[in-house]
Design a protein around this motif. Structure first.
Motif, PDB file in Angstrom:
ATOM      1  N   GLY A  11      56.524  36.269 -52.488  1.00 38.86           N
ATOM      2  CA  GLY A  11      56.877  35.555 -51.318  1.00 38.86           C
ATOM      3  C   GLY A  11      58.032  34.780 -51.574  1.00 38.86           C
ATOM      4  N   TYR A  12      58.926  34.309 -50.885  1.00 41.28           N
ATOM      5  CA  TYR A  12      59.858  33.349 -50.888  1.00 41.28           C
ATOM      6  C   TYR A  12      60.140  32.460 -49.704  1.00 41.28           C
ATOM      7  N   ALA A  13      60.302  31.040 -49.817  1.00 38.94           N
ATOM      8  CA  ALA A  13      60.519  30.225 -48.943  1.00 38.94           C
ATOM      9  C   ALA A  13      62.046  29.477 -49.149  1.00 38.94           C
ATOM     10  N   ASP A  14      62.683  29.203 -48.217  1.00 46.25           N
ATOM     11  CA  ASP A  14      64.011  28.535 -48.424  1.00 46.25           C
ATOM     12  C   ASP A  14      63.762  27.350 -47.405  1.00 46.25           C
ATOM     13  N   HIS A  15      63.655  26.080 -47.965  1.00 42.98           N
ATOM     14  CA  HIS A  15      63.459  24.713 -47.115  1.00 42.98           C
ATOM     15  C   HIS A  15      64.558  24.147 -47.368  1.00 42.98           C
ATOM     16  N   GLY A  16      65.706  24.552 -47.851  1.00 37.40           N
ATOM     17  CA  GLY A  16      66.989  23.781 -48.074  1.00 37.40           C
ATOM     18  C   GLY A  16      66.842  23.036 -49.338  1.00 37.40           C
ATOM     19  N   TRP A  17      66.108  21.941 -49.427  1.00 34.07           N
ATOM     20  CA  TRP A  17      65.988  21.145 -50.668  1.00 34.07           C
ATOM     21  C   TRP A  17      65.224  21.767 -51.758  1.00 34.07           C
ATOM     22  N   LEU A  18      64.241  22.851 -51.219  1.00 36.15           N
ATOM     23  CA  LEU A  18      63.156  23.430 -52.055  1.00 36.15           C
ATOM     24  C   LEU A  18      63.384  24.977 -51.940  1.00 36.15           C
ATOM     25  N   GLN A  19      63.401  25.533 -52.954  1.00 35.82           N
ATOM     26  CA  GLN A  19      63.428  27.040 -52.998  1.00 35.82           C
ATOM     27  C   GLN A  19      62.207  27.445 -53.891  1.00 35.82           C
ATOM     28  N   ALA A  20      61.468  28.115 -53.225  1.00 33.59           N
ATOM     29  CA  ALA A  20      60.306  28.379 -53.733  1.00 33.59           C
ATOM     30  C   ALA A  20      59.617  29.881 -53.501  1.00 33.59           C
ATOM     31  N   TYR A  21      59.248  30.247 -54.815  1.00 40.20           N
ATOM     32  CA  TYR A  21      58.669  31.766 -54.789  1.00 40.20           C
ATOM     33  C   TYR A  21      57.060  31.588 -55.193  1.00 40.20           C
ATOM     34  N   HIS A  22      56.517  32.511 -54.247  1.00 42.59           N
ATOM     35  CA  HIS A  22      55.085  32.146 -54.274  1.00 42.59           C
ATOM     36  C   HIS A  22      54.430  33.618 -54.822  1.00 42.59           C
ATOM     37  N   THR A  23      53.781  33.447 -56.127  1.00 44.02           N
ATOM     38  CA  THR A  23      52.977  34.815 -56.624  1.00 44.02           C
ATOM     39  C   THR A  23      51.791  34.997 -55.700  1.00 44.02           C
ATOM     40  N   PHE A  24      51.105  33.995 -55.269  1.00 43.24           N
ATOM     41  CA  PHE A  24      50.051  34.628 -54.207  1.00 43.24           C
ATOM     42  C   PHE A  24      50.040  33.960 -53.100  1.00 43.24           C
ATOM     43  N   SER A  25      49.499  34.508 -52.020  1.00 45.40           N
ATOM     44  CA  SER A  25      49.560  33.821 -50.665  1.00 45.40           C
ATOM     45  C   SER A  25      49.524  32.260 -50.442  1.00 45.40           C
ATOM     46  N   PHE A  26      50.486  31.837 -49.686  1.00 41.00           N
ATOM     47  CA  PHE A  26      50.465  30.623 -49.600  1.00 41.00           C
ATOM     48  C   PHE A  26      51.487  30.018 -48.510  1.00 41.00           C
ATOM     49  N   ALA A  27      50.791  29.130 -47.661  1.00 41.43           N
ATOM     50  CA  ALA A  27      51.660  28.370 -46.507  1.00 41.43           C
ATOM     51  C   ALA A  27      52.144  29.607 -45.659  1.00 41.43           C
ATOM     52  N   ARG A  28      53.288  29.767 -45.205  1.00 40.39           N
ATOM     53  CA  ARG A  28      53.746  30.972 -44.410  1.00 40.39           C
ATOM     54  C   ARG A  28      53.808  32.352 -45.089  1.00 40.39           C
ATOM     55  N   TYR A  29      53.717  32.385 -46.248  1.00 45.80           N
ATOM     56  CA  TYR A  29      53.390  33.627 -46.880  1.00 45.80           C
ATOM     57  C   TYR A  29      52.259  34.024 -46.910  1.00 45.80           C
ATOM     58  N   TRP A  30      52.081  35.215 -46.343  1.00 40.81           N
ATOM     59  CA  TRP A  30      50.797  35.882 -46.351  1.00 40.81           C
ATOM     60  C   TRP A  30      50.671  37.131 -46.491  1.00 40.81           C
ATOM     61  N   ASP A  31      50.137  37.625 -47.792  1.00 39.25           N
ATOM     62  CA  ASP A  31      49.699  39.006 -48.062  1.00 39.25           C
ATOM     63  C   ASP A  31      48.232  39.343 -48.485  1.00 39.25           C
ATOM     64  N   PRO A  32      47.601  39.998 -47.578  1.00 43.04           N
ATOM     65  CA  PRO A  32      46.087  40.030 -48.019  1.00 43.04           C
ATOM     66  C   PRO A  32      45.895  40.721 -49.176  1.00 43.04           C
ATOM     67  N   GLU A  33      46.895  41.590 -49.960  1.00 42.44           N
ATOM     68  CA  GLU A  33      46.660  42.012 -51.210  1.00 42.44           C
ATOM     69  C   GLU A  33      46.993  40.955 -52.504  1.00 42.44           C
ATOM     70  N   GLN A  34      47.568  39.883 -51.956  1.00 45.66           N
ATOM     71  CA  GLN A  34      47.764  38.642 -52.971  1.00 45.66           C
ATOM     72  C   GLN A  34      47.136  37.413 -52.606  1.00 45.66           C
TER      73      GLN A  34
END
Length: 241
Positions: A11-34
């Motif tokens: 998963g990936y989230a661009d907050h401007g000041w924060l660029q975040a990759y999520h290995t597992f489901s977190f916040a707005r990134y949701w994958d029931p397989e992860q």
């Protein structure tokens, strides 16, 4: 079985000041397989802009591990701790019955690259604790250095869970073999560079769930930095966070 997952599949989230990759489901990134693996719930791979960071916020009943890859983070918490975490430092915060903390990049011109890792504890509402330790490159070079464990073995930080976390640096001809204890799961995260594990090539950001393997051989590293998690053989289905 080594179930490889490539960096670009996170998963990936661009907050401007924060660029975040999520290995597992977190916040707005949701994958029931992860949804985590064993007691490992979160690996967030963060790039934090100079002078920016996470304001004061709460945590409860979570083991929170911060690992700096580049730059620095300034930490303050409700337990009275205040420090700057730099490359080579590892920080482990047991949130227990509840804490608040903040984390900021104190640098004027350099982004901070960090991993924040959440692990489910084996007890709830315990007294919050804070630990920080420096691990030199020589201690990790061409080997797997135990950095976190349930019993504090080999001067590692103590965690409230049956999990052992290792860090390693591999380059050129350096090679190491990790013998997986019987009836255990392993998770591999490649934080930097590239290397080969049991004939599979891993690049920065790649990871793998590992079940029913006897040993792992690490070789052909190109400025590789890895984290290895030795965990209980349980299949978990944690709620969305």
């Amino acid at each position: 079985m080594i179930e490889q997952r490539l960096s670009q599949d996170r998963g990936y989230a661009d907050h401007g000041w924060l660029q975040a990759y999520h290995t597992f489901s977190f916040a707005r990134y949701w994958d029931p397989e992860q949804i985590g693996f064993s007691d490992l719930l979160v690996i967030n791979d963060d790039q934090i802009a100079p002078g920016r960071g996470f304001g004061t916020h709460p945590h409860k009943n979570m083991e929170i591990f911060t690992y700096i890859l580049d730059g620095a983070l300034e930490h303050k918490d409700s337990m009275g701790n205040g420090s700057v975490i730099k490359v080579g430092d590892i920080q482990l915060m047991s949130a227990g019955s509840g804490i608040t903390h903040s984390e900021f990049n104190p640098l004027d011109t350099q982004s901070t690259h960090s991993l924040q890792i959440w692990i489910m504890p084996n007890e709830e509402n315990s007294e919050p604790t804070y630990q920080q330790q420096f691990i030199s490159q020589d201690e990790k070079k061409g080997k797997l250095k135990l950095i976190i464990s349930p019993d504090g073995a080999d001067n590692s930080l103590h965690i409230r869970q049956d999990i052992r976390i290792y860090s390693g640096l591999f380059n050129d001809k350096e090679q190491a073999i990790f013998t997986i204890p019987e009836n255990r799961y392993v998770y591999l995260h490649v934080a930097k560079g590239s290397l080969t594990v049991n004939n599979l090539v891993f690049q920065a950001g790649d990871g793998a769930r590992i079940r029913d393997e006897q040993q792992l051989t690490f070789s052909y590293g190109q400025e590789a930095e890895i984290l290895l998690f030795d965990m209980r053989p349980v299949e978990t289905n944690y709620p969305k966070i």
